[in-house]
Write a protein that holds these residues in place. Structure first.
Motif, PDB file in Angstrom:
ATOM      1  N   MET A   1      76.978  57.997 -92.635  1.00 21.11           N
ATOM      2  CA  MET A   1      78.183  58.689 -93.106  1.00 21.11           C
ATOM      3  C   MET A   1      78.745  57.939 -94.329  1.00 21.11           C
ATOM      4  O   MET A   1      78.875  56.726 -94.284  1.00 21.11           O
ATOM      5  N   ALA A 131      83.525  65.367 -84.565  1.00 17.95           N
ATOM      6  CA  ALA A 131      82.187  65.413 -85.168  1.00 17.95           C
ATOM      7  C   ALA A 131      82.283  65.111 -86.655  1.00 17.95           C
ATOM      8  O   ALA A 131      83.287  65.419 -87.306  1.00 17.95           O
ATOM      9  N   GLN A 133      79.487  65.206 -90.164  1.00 15.55           N
ATOM     10  CA  GLN A 133      78.153  65.624 -90.591  1.00 15.55           C
ATOM     11  C   GLN A 133      77.162  64.463 -90.549  1.00 15.55           C
ATOM     12  O   GLN A 133      77.417  63.401 -91.136  1.00 15.55           O
ATOM     13  N   GLY A 134      76.086  64.663 -89.820  1.00 16.21           N
ATOM     14  CA  GLY A 134      75.044  63.650 -89.729  1.00 16.21           C
ATOM     15  C   GLY A 134      75.329  62.525 -88.753  1.00 16.21           C
ATOM     16  O   GLY A 134      74.489  61.643 -88.560  1.00 16.21           O
ATOM     17  N   GLY A 136      76.750  63.148 -85.481  1.00 11.63           N
ATOM     18  CA  GLY A 136      76.816  63.626 -84.107  1.00 11.63           C
ATOM     19  C   GLY A 136      78.210  64.087 -83.705  1.00 11.63           C
ATOM     20  O   GLY A 136      79.169  64.002 -84.476  1.00 11.63           O
ATOM     21  N   ALA A 137      78.287  64.579 -82.477  1.00  9.75           N
ATOM     22  CA  ALA A 137      79.549  65.082 -81.919  1.00  9.75           C
ATOM     23  C   ALA A 137      79.840  64.329 -80.634  1.00  9.75           C
ATOM     24  O   ALA A 137      78.926  63.976 -79.885  1.00  9.75           O
ATOM     25  N   HIS A 145      75.540  67.198 -76.576  1.00 11.07           N
ATOM     26  CA  HIS A 145      74.299  67.858 -76.984  1.00 11.07           C
ATOM     27  C   HIS A 145      74.238  69.216 -76.310  1.00 11.07           C
ATOM     28  O   HIS A 145      74.446  69.304 -75.097  1.00 11.07           O
ATOM     29  N   CYS A 220      81.497  72.497 -87.070  1.00 14.03           N
ATOM     30  CA  CYS A 220      80.979  71.143 -87.297  1.00 14.03           C
ATOM     31  C   CYS A 220      80.550  70.533 -85.958  1.00 14.03           C
ATOM     32  O   CYS A 220      79.472  69.931 -85.844  1.00 14.03           O
ATOM     33  N   ASN A 223      77.267  72.317 -84.749  1.00 15.14           N
ATOM     34  CA  ASN A 223      76.105  71.890 -85.556  1.00 15.14           C
ATOM     35  C   ASN A 223      75.666  70.486 -85.173  1.00 15.14           C
ATOM     36  O   ASN A 223      74.477  70.197 -85.026  1.00 15.14           O
ATOM     37  N   GLU A 224      76.644  69.594 -85.012  1.00 11.44           N
ATOM     38  CA  GLU A 224      76.311  68.195 -84.724  1.00 11.44           C
ATOM     39  C   GLU A 224      75.821  67.993 -83.287  1.00 11.44           C
ATOM     40  O   GLU A 224      75.172  66.999 -82.996  1.00 11.44           O
TER      41      GLU A 224
END
Ligand code: IPD
Ligand code: CA
Ligand code: CA
Ligand code: CA
Length: 262
Positions: A1, A131, A133-134, A136-137, A145, A220, A223-224
């Protein structure tokens, strides 16, 4: 990040928690709130929505004065940094004013039209979904997941609707989810249901029309967490327009897209 995103992420989470506490304070004394209507009698708002948005706006303006800011209640304040905050101070105002716990604060940061940060704070449950970008959440620090084995048939599908865009589709969507052996669910907060897709509580979420502040933080998160989101054009003027919103675990994508006619 990158550093730009990590600095904003720290502020987004801190402000979401602070805003959530302020909203919860209003929720706990909601009998005294004056409930106003917007488009129709189902579209409600109160001082709580406005004051929570003003709190968030003030904190972001202090921390990142060159960033743009779009909120549901006070609209767009353009910025020059390339980063835009997209905020729904209270998503689920109808449950909020009616004493149900399904509401949240939703904060996204977008860059070049893409959500790079999503934070959803649900104060009644003390759940903070985060979350970047790139990166994870997470939910309260625990990684999220989506389950690739989930389908419409073996899980629950969230959907939402409003009375002004495609209301006739509501019955059809519910009927089609049921007809394929699925089960549908709605709790009155689209942003919270999107976070629940990221958390695997729902297999997917569909709503024919939502605004950027309703969905970008949830997008977001999904997606993550390894899910798929239907593109939402948030570039330039498009940011102010609504669009269909669909977020789903990969195993249910084709079937939910077909039901959504996307
Ligand atoms: C609404 C909620 C609702 C969804 C509507 C949204 P609000 O947001 O997310 O679940 O179906 O489309 O407008 O008005 O409570 O912030
Ligand atoms: Ca609203
Ligand atoms: Ca909303
Ligand atoms: Ca709202």
């Amino acid at each position: 990040m990158n550093e730009q995103i990590s600095q904003r992420l720290a502020l987004a989470e801190r402000v979401a928690r602070e805003a959530g506490a302020k909203a919860l304070d209003y929720f706990n004394r909601r009998e005294s709130l004056v409930i106003e209507t917007k488009r129709d009698a189902q579209d409600v708002v109160s001082i709580a929505d406005r004051e929570v948005e003003l709190l968030i706006r003030g904190q972001i303006a202090l921390g990142f004065p060159d960033d743009g800011f779009l909120g549901e209640e006070f609209g767009l304040q353009p910025g020059g940094s390339g980063y835009n905050w997209v905020v729904d101070p209270i998503d689920g105002t109808s449950p909020f004013v009616n004493g149900m716990p399904n509401w949240c604060v939703s904060i996204a940061v977008i860059y070049q039209g893409e959500p790079v940060i999503g934070v959803i704070m649900a104060p009644c449950q003390q759940e903070c979904f985060v979350a970047a970008q790139g990166a994870g959440a997470t939910l309260n620090g625990k990684a999220l997941h989506v389950d690739p084995a989930r389908t419409l048939q073996n899980h629950i599908t969230g959907f939402g609707a409003n009375s002004y865009v495609a209301p006739e589709r509501v019955g059809e969507i519910a009927a089609e989810i049921t007809a394929v052996g699925g089960n549908f669910f709605r709790n009155g907060s689209g942003a919270m249901m999107l976070a629940w897709v990221a958390a695997g509580r729902l297999v997917g979420y569909y709503e024919p029309y939502m605004h950027a502040w309703d969905c970008l933080a949830g997008y977001c998160l999904v997606n993550e967490a390894g899910g798929w989101t239907h593109p939402f054009n948030a570039q330039g003027e498009q940011l102010l327009r609504g669009a269909p919103v669909l977020a789903v675990a990969p195993g249910a994508k084709d079937e939910l897209m077909r039901i959504a006619r996307l």
